[in-house]
Write a protein that holds these residues in place. Structure first.
Motif: not given
Length: 246
Positions: A136-154
Motif C-alpha cells: 500500500g505504501l509503495l502504491g502511494i510512493m508510485a502515485a507521488r512519483y508520477r506527480q513529480l514526473l508530471d511537474s518535471y515535464a511541465d
C-alpha cells in the motif's frame, strides 16, 4: 564471438541489484524464469509513456535513455540507465500507464516481467504479515512519483502562462467550477508550479484580457473552458471529465 547469457548467469548478475541481493541464487533463478529476455537494437523505443503498463525491465547489457516527451516532440532525458538496474518499476507497482519513454541508445539485453507475473511472484514470496501494508505504501510512493514526473515535464515543456492555465484548469474541475481565491492564494498557486507570485498575477491578467477567465478579489470564474484547455495543452476529449486523466 559474444558468449550467450544463460538463465543461471543472469540470475547471478541479478544479485548485483540491491533489491535482489538477499535472495538465494535459486530464488533469483525462479524470478528470471518468471519473465522474458528481450533484445533491443540501437534507437529502438522499448516502450512509450502513457501506453498500457509494459512491465518492469532489468537492463543487463547496453544503455537506455529514460525520457519525457513534449507535445511538440521535445525530448527531456530524465535518466541514463546502465547495467544492472531496474526501470519502469512504477508502472509495475500501480498497474498504470508507463510514466515515461524508454529508448535503447545501444544494442540492449533486458529482462522483462509483466504485472501479472509480478503479482504471482508476490503471492509466492510475499508471505510476511506486513506485506499488504508495504505494498500500500509503495502504491502511494508510485502515485507521488508520477506527480513529480508530471511537474518535471511541465517545467521542461510549458511556459509559465501555459502552466498557470493548466493549474487553473485543474483547480476549476476542468473549467466547470469557480476557484475560491481565499483557498488558492497567489503564493500557493506559485508554489504549485514553481514560479514567482508576480508571474501568476501576470498570467491571470493575460487570461482575463483574452476573455478566458473573470476575476474578483474572492473568485476566479472560467468563461471559456475550451480556450483554457487549449492554453493548458489538454486533450479536447478530456474537457468535461472531472479529475485528471488516469
Amino acid at each position: 564471438m559474444e558468449t550467450p547469457e544463460t538463465h543461471e548467469t543472469l540470475a547471478e548478475r541479478l544479485g548485483n541489484v540491491s533489491h535482489f541481493m538477499k535472495l538465494s541464487l535459486a530464488d533469483r533463478l525462479s524470478i528470471i524464469l518468471a519473465g522474458h529476455m528481450r533484445r533491443f537494437q540501437t534507437d529502438t523505443v522499448i516502450f512509450s509513456e502513457e501506453e498500457p503498463c509494459a512491465g518492469m525491465f532489468v537492463l543487463f547489457k547496453g544503455h537506455v535513455h529514460i525520457c519525457k516527451l513534449g507535445l511538440k516532440g521535445q525530448q527531456s532525458i530524465i535518466a541514463d540507465i546502465d547495467p544492472v538496474i531496474m526501470f519502469n518499476e512504477v508502472a509495475l507497482l500501480d498497474g498504470g500507464p508507463n510514466p515515461y519513454t524508454a529508448i535503447a541508445t545501444q544494442n540492449c539485453l533486458a529482462w522483462q516481467i509483466s504485472r501479472e507475473a509480478y503479482e504471482k511472484l508476490l503471492h509466492r514470496f510475499g508471505q510476511d504479515q506486513y506485506m499488504e501494508v508495504a505494498l500500500g505504501l509503495l502504491g502511494i510512493m508510485a502515485a507521488r512519483y508520477r506527480q513529480l514526473l508530471d511537474s518535471y515535464a511541465d517545467l521542461s515543456f510549458l511556459s509559465v502562462p501555459n502552466r498557470v492555465a493548466k493549474l487553473i484548469f485543474e483547480l476549476s474541475a476542468n473549467g466547470q467550477a469557480p476557484i475560491n481565491r481565499h483557498e488558492n492564494s497567489i503564493n500557493e498557486m506559485a508554489a504549485h508550479i514553481a514560479c514567482a507570485p508576480e508571474a501568476i498575477s501576470r498570467s491571470l491578467n493575460i487570461l482575463k484580457c483574452q476573455g478566458i477567465i473573470a476575476t474578483t478579489r474572492t473568485v476566479i470564474t472560467i468563461l471559456e473552458p475550451n480556450e483554457l484547455a487549449i492554453m493548458a495543452q489538454k486533450e479536447p476529449n478530456n474537457l468535461f471529465v472531472y479529475g485528471r486523466k488516469s
